[in-house]
Design a protein around this motif. Structure first.
Motif, PDB file in Angstrom:
ATOM      1  N   LEU A 107     -12.738 -11.963  -6.381  1.00 17.59           N
ATOM      2  CA  LEU A 107     -13.426 -10.802  -5.804  1.00 17.59           C
ATOM      3  C   LEU A 107     -13.825 -11.075  -4.360  1.00 17.59           C
ATOM      4  O   LEU A 107     -13.734 -10.193  -3.494  1.00 17.59           O
ATOM      5  CB  LEU A 107     -14.669 -10.458  -6.634  1.00 17.59           C
ATOM      6  N   ALA A 108     -14.227 -12.295  -4.094  1.00 18.29           N
ATOM      7  CA  ALA A 108     -14.554 -12.654  -2.712  1.00 18.29           C
ATOM      8  C   ALA A 108     -13.352 -12.450  -1.805  1.00 18.29           C
ATOM      9  O   ALA A 108     -13.495 -12.085  -0.640  1.00 18.29           O
ATOM     10  CB  ALA A 108     -15.030 -14.099  -2.645  1.00 18.29           C
ATOM     11  N   GLY A 109     -12.158 -12.662  -2.357  1.00 16.82           N
ATOM     12  CA  GLY A 109     -10.953 -12.548  -1.565  1.00 16.82           C
ATOM     13  C   GLY A 109     -10.340 -11.167  -1.549  1.00 16.82           C
ATOM     14  O   GLY A 109      -9.368 -10.917  -0.850  1.00 16.82           O
ATOM     15  N   ALA A 110     -10.910 -10.240  -2.303  1.00 15.61           N
ATOM     16  CA  ALA A 110     -10.400  -8.864  -2.336  1.00 15.61           C
ATOM     17  C   ALA A 110     -11.575  -7.911  -2.477  1.00 15.61           C
ATOM     18  O   ALA A 110     -11.690  -7.190  -3.463  1.00 15.61           O
ATOM     19  CB  ALA A 110      -9.415  -8.689  -3.498  1.00 15.61           C
ATOM     20  N   PRO A 111     -12.472  -7.910  -1.477  1.00 19.97           N
ATOM     21  CA  PRO A 111     -13.731  -7.165  -1.622  1.00 19.97           C
ATOM     22  C   PRO A 111     -13.599  -5.665  -1.380  1.00 19.97           C
ATOM     23  O   PRO A 111     -14.493  -4.916  -1.753  1.00 19.97           O
ATOM     24  CB  PRO A 111     -14.627  -7.801  -0.562  1.00 19.97           C
ATOM     25  N   VAL A 112     -12.521  -5.229  -0.747  1.00 20.58           N
ATOM     26  CA  VAL A 112     -12.395  -3.804  -0.435  1.00 20.58           C
ATOM     27  C   VAL A 112     -11.520  -3.134  -1.477  1.00 20.58           C
ATOM     28  O   VAL A 112     -10.298  -3.231  -1.438  1.00 20.58           O
ATOM     29  CB  VAL A 112     -11.808  -3.599   0.976  1.00 20.58           C
ATOM     30  N   THR A 113     -12.165  -2.484  -2.440  1.00 12.45           N
ATOM     31  CA  THR A 113     -11.443  -1.772  -3.494  1.00 12.45           C
ATOM     32  C   THR A 113     -12.002  -0.357  -3.588  1.00 12.45           C
ATOM     33  O   THR A 113     -13.078  -0.077  -3.044  1.00 12.45           O
ATOM     34  CB  THR A 113     -11.604  -2.478  -4.849  1.00 12.45           C
ATOM     35  N   ALA A 134     -13.207 -12.785   6.033  1.00 11.37           N
ATOM     36  CA  ALA A 134     -11.827 -13.269   6.132  1.00 11.37           C
ATOM     37  C   ALA A 134     -10.879 -12.434   5.289  1.00 11.37           C
ATOM     38  O   ALA A 134      -9.669 -12.454   5.513  1.00 11.37           O
ATOM     39  CB  ALA A 134     -11.762 -14.732   5.697  1.00 11.37           C
ATOM     40  N   SER A 135     -11.423 -11.698   4.337  1.00 11.57           N
ATOM     41  CA  SER A 135     -10.570 -10.960   3.402  1.00 11.57           C
ATOM     42  C   SER A 135     -10.495  -9.478   3.703  1.00 11.57           C
ATOM     43  O   SER A 135      -9.930  -8.720   2.906  1.00 11.57           O
ATOM     44  CB  SER A 135     -11.087 -11.161   1.975  1.00 11.57           C
ATOM     45  N   LEU A 136     -11.086  -9.059   4.808  1.00 16.83           N
ATOM     46  CA  LEU A 136     -11.011  -7.637   5.140  1.00 16.83           C
ATOM     47  C   LEU A 136      -9.552  -7.255   5.355  1.00 16.83           C
ATOM     48  O   LEU A 136      -8.830  -7.911   6.094  1.00 16.83           O
ATOM     49  CB  LEU A 136     -11.827  -7.343   6.403  1.00 16.83           C
ATOM     50  N   PRO A 137      -9.107  -6.194   4.689  1.00 13.90           N
ATOM     51  CA  PRO A 137      -7.714  -5.794   4.867  1.00 13.90           C
ATOM     52  C   PRO A 137      -7.528  -5.171   6.242  1.00 13.90           C
ATOM     53  O   PRO A 137      -8.491  -4.755   6.901  1.00 13.90           O
ATOM     54  CB  PRO A 137      -7.517  -4.753   3.764  1.00 13.90           C
ATOM     55  N   ASP A 138      -6.309  -5.123   6.665  1.00 12.36           N
ATOM     56  CA  ASP A 138      -5.970  -4.437   7.901  1.00 12.36           C
ATOM     57  C   ASP A 138      -6.481  -2.994   7.801  1.00 12.36           C
ATOM     58  O   ASP A 138      -6.116  -2.274   6.876  1.00 12.36           O
ATOM     59  CB  ASP A 138      -4.441  -4.442   8.046  1.00 12.36           C
TER      60      ASP A 138
END
Lengths: 219, 219
Positions: free
Chosen positions: A100-106, B149-153
């Motif tokens: 989740l830390a690595g994919a926080p924007v859902t 660091a994980s913010l998507p483009d």
DNA sequence: ACCTGAACACCGTTCAAGT
DNA sequence: ACCTGAACACCGTTCAAGT
């Protein structure tokens, strides 16, 4: 008897989450997932772009499972409950915290954020305070959950840890004060509520007082 | 001309860190590391137990590179500088943030904690406040760095994100208020200093006041 | 047109064969 | 006794061959 149990995205996600809950995220391979679904390893790719998208969907499911924000109840208690719920959810599946830390924007994260902004600004919290507060709470919960999940087995290599730390401290002749205290601090899980209280208290202090004792009720 | 450039742990770590800095942690494979060292892929295993230990050593090196705590200068400013330094270090090598989150207990972490405990308790901060404060600051910095660091483009799949979020919100007929605000919040990096200030301010309020106006100076 | 599974290009690590 | 590199047991994913 016709095996019409076709694959669906929701079945894939719930099966994958179950695998993660029982054996950790490392056990979630595309092959193992397909096996758990009774399907061909490649069948999953019909419904999910790749593994990264699958992990993102898992994170979204975890966030979507949290209670919604109710704009008619006080923001502080709800933000506190949100933080505890997310932490508990990640503590129940520790290996997912890093994911989740690595994919926080859902999508669910966006929905939650929208509701939180409505909740907070509707109750007099300035927008920049609400924005900073949400980011802070989220970063704190994520950081806490990931760190907690990564605590090594205590006593596991404790002597070597001590020795190497002494080397970092310049190999003093006498034992540095509080070294055992520090060892306990880095090995034990911290008090989640303490930091959360610091943050929420600081937010509350940044909300301008309302002029009269009540002005939102009854209009 | 004798190639006596034998491998050493420190050479391995600095070479690995250089690889991570230039190409990200995903590019750090045991084979690529050996290639960068001009050695056999298996030679690294002479000095490092396995890849997990190698990543742990990288995290330790990052933490060891931060400024030490000086017990004779005010704790609050030093804690603030520590947080900013760690954040900046992780922002310079974003992919390492998740690795540090997953290996937070290292010799340098213990040494830093010991110094911080001495610093804070020596200046009148109660031990439990110091302990909770350190854990909170660390969790916040880690969570912030990993999330950032994980913010998507931005704009990458923004429409789909919006649509899916609306679905989570129950597919309302009218656009939910502040949805674009929320979208901006989850896409943009947040203000690191805001949350840090909340935490440090809360800590300061938990330090009992000293009796006279000065009692540590001159003694 | 859809689904399958063999095959590809990796990975971390083991271990037997060399010096 | 130390070092090497071929080989093992995986992995995510591609793609040609089937229905």
């Amino acid at each position: 008897m016709a095996r019409t149990a076709r694959l669906s995205s929701s079945l894939i996600v719930s099966t994958a989450l179950d695998l993660v809950d029982r054996h950790g995220v490392d056990a979630l391979t595309m092959r193992a997932l397909a096996r758990a679904l009774g399907a061909d390893p490649m069948a999953v790719y019909r419904h999910v772009r790749d593994k990264e998208a699958l992990l993102g969907a898992l994170c979204d499911a975890v966030l979507a499972d949290l209670d919604r924000f109710d704009p008619d109840r006080p923001w502080r208690g709800q933000l506190e409950r949100f933080a505890w719920q997310l932490r508990d959810s990640l503590a129940a599946r520790p290996s997912l915290a890093a994911v989740l830390a690595g994919a926080p924007v859902t999508p669910a994260a966006l929905a939650l954020t929208q509701q939180a902004v409505v909740l907070m600004t509707g109750q007099g919290v300035p927008l920049d305070v609400a924005a900073g507060g949400l980011a802070t709470v989220f970063a704190y919960v994520i950081g806490f959950a990931v760190t907690e999940a990564s605590l090594p087995d205590p006593a596991e290599g404790r002597d070597e840890l001590r020795r190497a730390a002494l080397h970092h401290l310049g190999d003093p002749e006498t034992e540095p004060p509080h070294l055992d205290t520090a060892l306990r601090l880095v090995e034990q899980p911290a008090d989640f509520g303490f930091g959360l209280e610091l943050i929420l208290e600081g937010l509350e202090r940044r909300v301008p007082p309302t002029g009269s004792s009540r002005d939102a009720d009854g209009s």
